[in-house]
Motif scaffolding. Structure first.
Motif, mmCIF file in Angstrom:
data_model
loop_
_atom_site.group_PDB
_atom_site.id
_atom_site.type_symbol
_atom_site.label_atom_id
_atom_site.label_comp_id
_atom_site.label_asym_id
_atom_site.label_seq_id
_atom_site.Cartn_x
_atom_site.Cartn_y
_atom_site.Cartn_z
ATOM 1 N N LYS A 141 -2.880 8.536 2.917
ATOM 2 C CA LYS A 141 -1.637 8.223 2.211
ATOM 3 C C LYS A 141 -1.787 8.503 0.713
ATOM 4 N N THR A 142 -2.898 8.047 0.136
ATOM 5 C CA THR A 142 -3.141 8.268 -1.292
ATOM 6 C C THR A 142 -3.289 9.758 -1.578
ATOM 7 N N ALA A 143 -3.998 10.468 -0.721
ATOM 8 C CA ALA A 143 -4.190 11.907 -0.908
ATOM 9 C C ALA A 143 -2.845 12.635 -0.861
ATOM 10 N N ALA A 144 -2.008 12.283 0.088
ATOM 11 C CA ALA A 144 -0.699 12.932 0.196
ATOM 12 C C ALA A 144 0.177 12.623 -1.015
ATOM 13 N N ALA A 145 0.147 11.381 -1.464
ATOM 14 C CA ALA A 145 0.988 10.976 -2.590
ATOM 15 C C ALA A 145 0.563 11.631 -3.905
ATOM 16 N N HIS A 146 -0.713 11.960 -4.036
ATOM 17 C CA HIS A 146 -1.224 12.492 -5.302
ATOM 18 C C HIS A 146 -1.699 13.935 -5.212
ATOM 19 N N GLY A 147 -1.392 14.592 -4.120
ATOM 20 C CA GLY A 147 -1.732 16.000 -3.987
ATOM 21 C C GLY A 147 -3.226 16.269 -3.880
ATOM 22 N N LEU A 148 -3.979 15.317 -3.360
ATOM 23 C CA LEU A 148 -5.418 15.509 -3.181
ATOM 24 C C LEU A 148 -5.664 16.231 -1.858
ATOM 25 N N SER B 260 7.180 -20.972 5.064
ATOM 26 C CA SER B 260 5.756 -21.240 4.818
ATOM 27 C C SER B 260 4.969 -19.935 4.757
ATOM 28 N N ALA B 261 5.219 -19.062 5.713
ATOM 29 C CA ALA B 261 4.503 -17.793 5.770
ATOM 30 C C ALA B 261 4.858 -16.899 4.582
ATOM 31 N N MET B 262 6.136 -16.862 4.214
ATOM 32 C CA MET B 262 6.536 -16.035 3.067
ATOM 33 C C MET B 262 5.908 -16.556 1.778
ATOM 34 N N GLY B 263 5.831 -17.875 1.626
ATOM 35 C CA GLY B 263 5.185 -18.450 0.444
ATOM 36 C C GLY B 263 3.706 -18.120 0.397
ATOM 37 N N GLY B 264 3.036 -18.206 1.549
ATOM 38 C CA GLY B 264 1.623 -17.831 1.611
ATOM 39 C C GLY B 264 1.413 -16.379 1.222
ATOM 40 N N GLY B 265 2.291 -15.513 1.682
ATOM 41 C CA GLY B 265 2.191 -14.090 1.337
ATOM 42 C C GLY B 265 2.437 -13.843 -0.138
ATOM 43 N N ALA B 266 3.454 -14.493 -0.699
ATOM 44 C CA ALA B 266 3.779 -14.304 -2.114
ATOM 45 C C ALA B 266 2.621 -14.750 -3.004
ATOM 46 N N LEU B 267 2.003 -15.877 -2.687
ATOM 47 C CA LEU B 267 0.883 -16.361 -3.503
ATOM 48 C C LEU B 267 -0.357 -15.478 -3.349
ATOM 49 N N ALA B 268 -0.579 -14.958 -2.154
ATOM 50 C CA ALA B 268 -1.732 -14.087 -1.927
ATOM 51 C C ALA B 268 -1.608 -12.774 -2.697
ATOM 52 N N ALA B 269 -0.400 -12.372 -3.062
ATOM 53 C CA ALA B 269 -0.187 -11.128 -3.809
ATOM 54 C C ALA B 269 -0.897 -11.145 -5.157
ATOM 55 N N PHE B 270 -1.108 -12.320 -5.720
ATOM 56 C CA PHE B 270 -1.802 -12.407 -7.003
ATOM 57 C C PHE B 270 -3.264 -11.982 -6.880
ATOM 58 N N ALA B 271 -3.832 -12.075 -5.702
ATOM 59 C CA ALA B 271 -5.191 -11.580 -5.465
ATOM 60 C C ALA B 271 -5.164 -10.114 -5.029
ATOM 61 N N ALA B 272 -4.159 -9.739 -4.257
ATOM 62 C CA ALA B 272 -4.103 -8.383 -3.704
ATOM 63 C C ALA B 272 -3.814 -7.332 -4.768
ATOM 64 N N CYS B 273 -2.938 -7.628 -5.684
ATOM 65 C CA CYS B 273 -2.486 -6.627 -6.663
ATOM 66 C C CYS B 273 -3.643 -6.020 -7.465
ATOM 67 N N PRO B 274 -4.509 -6.822 -8.096
ATOM 68 C CA PRO B 274 -5.613 -6.208 -8.846
ATOM 69 C C PRO B 274 -6.615 -5.478 -7.956
ATOM 70 N N ALA B 275 -6.885 -6.020 -6.778
ATOM 71 C CA ALA B 275 -7.847 -5.361 -5.887
ATOM 72 C C ALA B 275 -7.327 -4.005 -5.428
ATOM 73 N N GLU B 276 -6.038 -3.917 -5.153
ATOM 74 C CA GLU B 276 -5.463 -2.647 -4.725
ATOM 75 C C GLU B 276 -5.463 -1.621 -5.855
ATOM 76 N N LEU B 277 -5.278 -2.071 -7.089
ATOM 77 C CA LEU B 277 -5.362 -1.154 -8.232
ATOM 78 C C LEU B 277 -6.750 -0.522 -8.297
ATOM 79 N N VAL B 278 -7.786 -1.332 -8.151
ATOM 80 C CA VAL B 278 -9.161 -0.824 -8.198
ATOM 81 C C VAL B 278 -9.390 0.174 -7.069
ATOM 82 N N MET B 279 -8.974 -0.182 -5.854
ATOM 83 C CA MET B 279 -9.183 0.699 -4.711
ATOM 84 C C MET B 279 -8.473 2.039 -4.910
ATOM 85 N N ILE B 280 -7.229 2.007 -5.364
ATOM 86 C CA ILE B 280 -6.470 3.247 -5.550
ATOM 87 C C ILE B 280 -7.091 4.091 -6.647
#
Length: 190
Positions: free
Chosen positions: A32-39, A105-125
């Motif tokens: 997905k990343t390769a396709a999006a960035h022409g790699l 409950s599930a949507m709240g759990g997901g929204a709060l978990a995004a604060f951990a996911a966002c920086p980690a995904e930046l590093v991975m990408i």
């Protein structure tokens, strides 16, 4: 499901799920990343699995947080139902929350978990885009130089930007994605 388990059980199930998911889907993330960035497309495991360490840490942390927070919220709604409080509770059924409470409950759990996911995904990408090792990528982000990593086609300066701003760019869409995803995964499924 997660409301009837202990916090430790929720974390254990989430960890096992995260490991299986990450190792299975990492090649599709690279494609997905390769396709999006022409790699160039490749099946070389050294390239396809680049960023797996941070992705695995992200998924374990994210799923663990999602399952944990959803379980806590479900139990809180159930306690309110037992006491007869709350619009999202079924007062006629002790220890049961309504379907709306379960999804909320599930949507709240997901929204709060995004604060951990966002920086980690930046590093991975950034690792996938530039082919840099984990430590070099982290140093570049802390210095505000994510666009000046080796292999970037057009170096761009990000003067005045510092690590927290860079780490959390895209947080709004990540919250929306994870709230919807976890709302469906843990709120709608049995």
């Amino acid at each position: 499901m997660s409301g009837h388990l202990t916090d430790g059980q929720n974390i254990a199930i989430a960890t096992a799920s995260a490991v299986a998911t990450t190792l299975t889907l990492q090649p599709t993330l690279y494609l997905k990343t390769a396709a999006a960035h022409g790699l160039p497309f490749t099946l070389n495991p050294a390239v396809v699995y680049r960023g797996t360490t941070v992705n695995l840490a992200n998924e374990v942390l994210m799923m663990g947080t999602q399952f944990l927070l959803t379980g806590i919220a479900k139990r809180a709604f159930a306690e309110r139902a037992q006491s007869g409080e709350g619009a999202l509770c079924d007062a006629g059924q002790p220890s049961r929350s309504t379907a709306a409470a379960t999804v909320a409950s599930a949507m709240g759990g997901g929204a709060l978990a995004a604060f951990a996911a966002c920086p980690a995904e930046l590093v991975m990408i950034q690792q996938q885009l530039h082919g840099t090792p984990l430590l070099a990528t982290l140093v570049a982000i802390v210095r505000g130089n994510v666009h000046n990593l080796p292999g970037h086609r057009a170096p761009v300066t990000v003067a005045g930007r510092f690590a927290p701003q860079l780490l959390f760019r895209g947080l709004g869409p990540t919250i929306m994605r994870d709230a919807g995803y976890v709302g469906g995964m843990l709120g709608v499924t049995p």
